[in-house]
Design an enzyme around this catalytic site. Structure first.
Site, PDB file in Angstrom:
ATOM      1  N   GLU A 171      54.350  81.959  82.888  1.00 42.49           N
ATOM      2  CA  GLU A 171      55.405  81.244  82.617  1.00 42.49           C
ATOM      3  C   GLU A 171      56.225  80.485  84.117  1.00 42.49           C
ATOM      4  O   GLU A 171      57.344  80.994  84.346  1.00 42.49           O
ATOM      5  CB  GLU A 171      56.387  82.303  82.126  1.00 42.49           C
ATOM      6  CG  GLU A 171      55.860  82.850  80.649  1.00 42.49           C
ATOM      7  CD  GLU A 171      56.973  84.110  80.258  1.00 42.49           C
ATOM      8  OE1 GLU A 171      58.002  84.228  80.941  1.00 42.49           O
ATOM      9  OE2 GLU A 171      56.623  84.399  79.099  1.00 42.49           O
ATOM     10  N   GLU A 357      51.043  86.297  75.185  1.00 41.64           N
ATOM     11  CA  GLU A 357      52.032  87.479  74.755  1.00 41.64           C
ATOM     12  C   GLU A 357      52.927  86.958  73.466  1.00 41.64           C
ATOM     13  O   GLU A 357      53.049  85.665  73.206  1.00 41.64           O
ATOM     14  CB  GLU A 357      53.428  87.173  75.937  1.00 41.64           C
ATOM     15  CG  GLU A 357      53.017  87.810  77.229  1.00 41.64           C
ATOM     16  CD  GLU A 357      54.268  87.766  78.133  1.00 41.64           C
ATOM     17  OE1 GLU A 357      55.406  87.862  77.724  1.00 41.64           O
ATOM     18  OE2 GLU A 357      53.704  87.676  79.583  1.00 41.64           O
TER      19      GLU A 357
HETATM   20  O1  IFM Z   1      58.985  90.802  79.818  1.00 46.14           O
HETATM   21  C1  IFM Z   1      58.828  89.419  79.659  1.00 46.14           C
HETATM   22  C2  IFM Z   1      57.459  89.183  80.431  1.00 46.14           C
HETATM   23  O2  IFM Z   1      57.554  89.445  81.824  1.00 46.14           O
HETATM   24  C3  IFM Z   1      57.326  87.492  80.268  1.00 46.14           C
HETATM   25  N1  IFM Z   1      57.305  87.032  79.018  1.00 46.14           N
HETATM   26  C4  IFM Z   1      58.608  87.553  78.299  1.00 46.14           C
HETATM   27  C5  IFM Z   1      58.505  89.070  78.218  1.00 46.14           C
HETATM   28  C6  IFM Z   1      60.016  89.441  77.328  1.00 46.14           C
HETATM   29  O3  IFM Z   1      61.020  88.964  77.923  1.00 46.14           O
END
Ligand code: IFM
Length: 450
Positions: A171, A357
Site C-alpha cells: 500500500e 488483503e
Molecule cells: O491493518 C491494515 C494493514 O496493515 C494494511 N491494510 C489495511 C489493514 C486494515 O486497516
C-alpha cells in the site's frame, strides 16, 4: 454457510491464505538486535496513537511463532502472507551491519511454514522504515530507494529458495498520503511536496528492487500490493464523471499507471498543482513486468459531482456511506471488489491478480466458550462470492488472503479495532478462534458449516 461456491469453484492452484504484518503482530521491538523503525518512534510520541498504544509487545508473535503456525495449520490455509521487519534485519537500514538473529527468526518462520505445507508469501515493506533512514529524510530522500533495493536483494539471496512469492511494498498510497500528507501515520509529515516525492521514491524503489531481486534469483515470483477501490459516481452528470476520474487518479492510477504503463496520470497536476519531479529513466525503471498485482480491498467510494480539487488529501467530495458499516466505519461493498477485478483485468490485462488483503473489523466480544462474529463471516462470504463472479467473467485472479490471521495493532487506532480470525486477549496474549476461524477452516476443508 451462505457461500454460493466452495473452494472447488475456484482454479486448482488458487492461493487461500491469511495475512499479517511485522509491526502489527511481532512485538519484541527492542530485542535481539532489532533496530528502531519510524513506527517505534511514532507510537512512542504522545498523542499519535489511540490510548497511547504501541507495537512493543503486540501479539508477541516473535516469541510465539511456532504455536501460531500450528493455528495456521488448523485453518488449512495454503499460503501465509507475513512481512519482514527491515530494521530487524538491517538495524541501520543499510546492508551493513546485518543482524543475524533477526535473519534467523525469518529462517525459522519460513522453515516451519514449509514443514506444515504452507507456502510463504513475504512482504518486504509494510511501513516499518528503519528510523536511521528517516533521519536522512526517509522516503523523501532518493537514497532510501537504493537501500531498499539492496535489502530486497539480500532477502531473496537468503530466503529466495523457500519463499513462494515476494511483495515489494504494501500500500504505497498509505505510506505516501497517510505518512506525508495527512500525517496520521509515521513519519507524521503533512506536506504535499514531501508526499509526491515519497510516492515517487517508493515506486522507484519498487522498480529497482524487482530488478535487483531477479538479478539474484531470476525465477523469483515478485509483485507489489496496492490498496485499490472502485470509484462510483452518485449520478451521470458531466461534473460527476469528472470527479470520478479525478478520485480514480488519486486513489488508484497514481500507482497503477507508472507501474504498468510507465507514466503518471495527468490529473496529479490538478490535485497537487504540478506533476511529480522525475529524472530521465525513472519511469522505465518503475515499469518492470510483474508476476502478479496484489490488491488490498476493503470498500469502495461514491463521489459527488464536484471536481475542483482544493485539498490534495480529499480531491473530491465523497458521499456519506450507506448501508451496513464495519467497526472502521467502512461501507460493506462486495460488488466493488467484483467490479474492481473486472476493471483491472480490462485496463491492466498484463498482470495476474491476487487479493492480498480483504476483511473487516467488528467489535468482537468473547461469550461463554465462543466468539460469535457472524457479521465478519457474512462480509467474507459476500466478498469471496464477488471474487468468484469476477473469475467466472474472465478475471485472472490467483489468490485470496483474509486480513487478518490475528487481532493486532491497527496503526493509529492501536488495539481498538479487531480484524482477526483469532481473537487476541492483549492482557494474557491468549489466542481464541472466533466463529469465522472455524468457518474458514470448514470452507477450506470442503466441509459443511460447523
Ligand atoms: O491493518 C491494515 C494493514 O496493515 C494494511 N491494510 C489495511 C489493514 C486494515 O486497516
Amino acid at each position: 454457510m451462505n457461500l454460493k461456491y466452495g473452494v472447488e469453484g475456484f482454479p486448482a492452484e488458487f492461493q487461500w491464505g491469511v495475512a499479517t504484518a511485522a509491526y502489527q503482530i511481532e512485538g519484541a521491538a527492542f530485542e535481539d538486535g532489532r533496530g528502531l523503525s519510524i513506527w517505534d518512534d511514532f507510537s512512542h510520541t504522545a498523542g499519535r496513537i489511540l490510548h497511547g498504544d504501541t507495537g512493543d509487545v503486540a501479539c508477541d508473535h516473535y516469541h510465539r511463532m511456532s504455536a501460531d503456525i500450528d493455528l495456521l495449520e488448523m485453518l488449512g490455509v495454503t499460503h501465509y502472507r507475513f512481512s519482514i521487519a527491515w530494521p530487524r534485519i538491517l538495524p541501520e537500514g543499510k546492508v551493513s551491519p546485518i543482524n543475524s538473529t533477526g535473519l534467523d527468526f525469518y529462517q525459522r518462520l519460513v522453515d516451519k511454514l514449509l514443514e506444515k505445507g504452507i507456502t510463504p508469501t513475504a512482504t518486504l515493506y509494510h511501513w516499518d522504515l528503519p528510523l536511521a533512514l528517516q533521519t536522512d529524510g526517509g522516503w523523501v530522500n532518493r537514497d532510501t530507494a537504493e537501500h531498499f533495493a539492496e535489502y530486497a536483494a539480500l532477502m531473496v539471496r537468503v530466503l529466495g529458495d523457500r519463499v513462494g512469492h515476494w511483495i515489494t511494498h504494501n500500500e504505497p498510497w498509505c505510506s505516501a498520503v497517510l505518512g506525508h500528507l495527512t500525517g496520521e501515520h509515521a513519519p507524521g509529515i503533512q506536506d504535499p511536496e514531501a508526499t509526491l516525492s515519497a510516492a515517487h521514491n517508493i515506486l522507484l524503489s519498487h522498480g529497482w528492487a524487482v530488478r535487483a531481486m531477479r538479478a539474484v534469483r531470476p525465477s523469483a515470483s515478485v509483485g507489489i500490493t496496492l490498496n485499490l477501490n472502485m470509484i462510483y459516481g452518485q449520478n451521470d452528470a458531466v461534473e460527476t464523471i469528472k470527479a470520478v476520474e479525478l478520485q480514480d487518479a488519486f486513489a488508484n492510477r497514481w500507482y497503477l499507471d507508472p507501474i504498468f504503463y510507465g507514466q503518471y496520470p495527468s490529473a496529479l497536476e490538478t490535485i497537487f498543482g504540478h506533476m511529480p519531479a522525475v529524472l530521465p529513466d525513472d519511469m522505465s525503471q518503475i515499469q518492470v513486468p510483474l508476476d502478479f498485482l496484489g490488491i488490498n480491498y476493503y470498500f469502495s467510494t461514491v463521489v459527488v459531482g464536484n471536481s475542483s480539487a482544493t485539498n490534495p488529501a480529499w480531491p473530491v467530495p465523497v458521499a456519506r456511506p450507506e448501508g451496513p458499516l464495519t467497526a472502521m466505519g467502512w461501507p460493506v461493498m462486495p460488488q466493488g471488489l467484483r467490479d474492481l477485478l473486472l476493471r483491472l483485468s480490462r485496463d491492466y490485462p498484463m498482470v495476474p491478480l491476487v487479493i492480498t488483503e480483504n476483511g473487516a473489523a467488528y467489535p468482537d466480544v468473547p461469550s461463554t466458550g465462543t466468539i460469535p462474529d457472524r457479521d465478519r463471516i457474512r462480509y467474507l462470504e459476500a466478498h469471496i462470492d464477488a471474487v468468484h463472479d469476477a473469475v467466472t467473467q474472465g478475471a485472472n485472479v490467483q489468490g485470496y488472503y483474509i486480513w487478518s490471521f490475528l487481532d493486532n495493532f491497527e496503526w493509529a487506532l492501536g488495539y481498538a479495532k479487531r480484524f482477526g480470525l483469532f481473537y487476541v486477549d492483549f492482557d494474557t496474549l491468549q489466542r481464541i478462534p472466533k466463529e469465522s476461524a472455524f468457518w474458514y477452516r470448514d470452507f477450506l476443508h470442503h466441509l459443511p458449516p460447523f
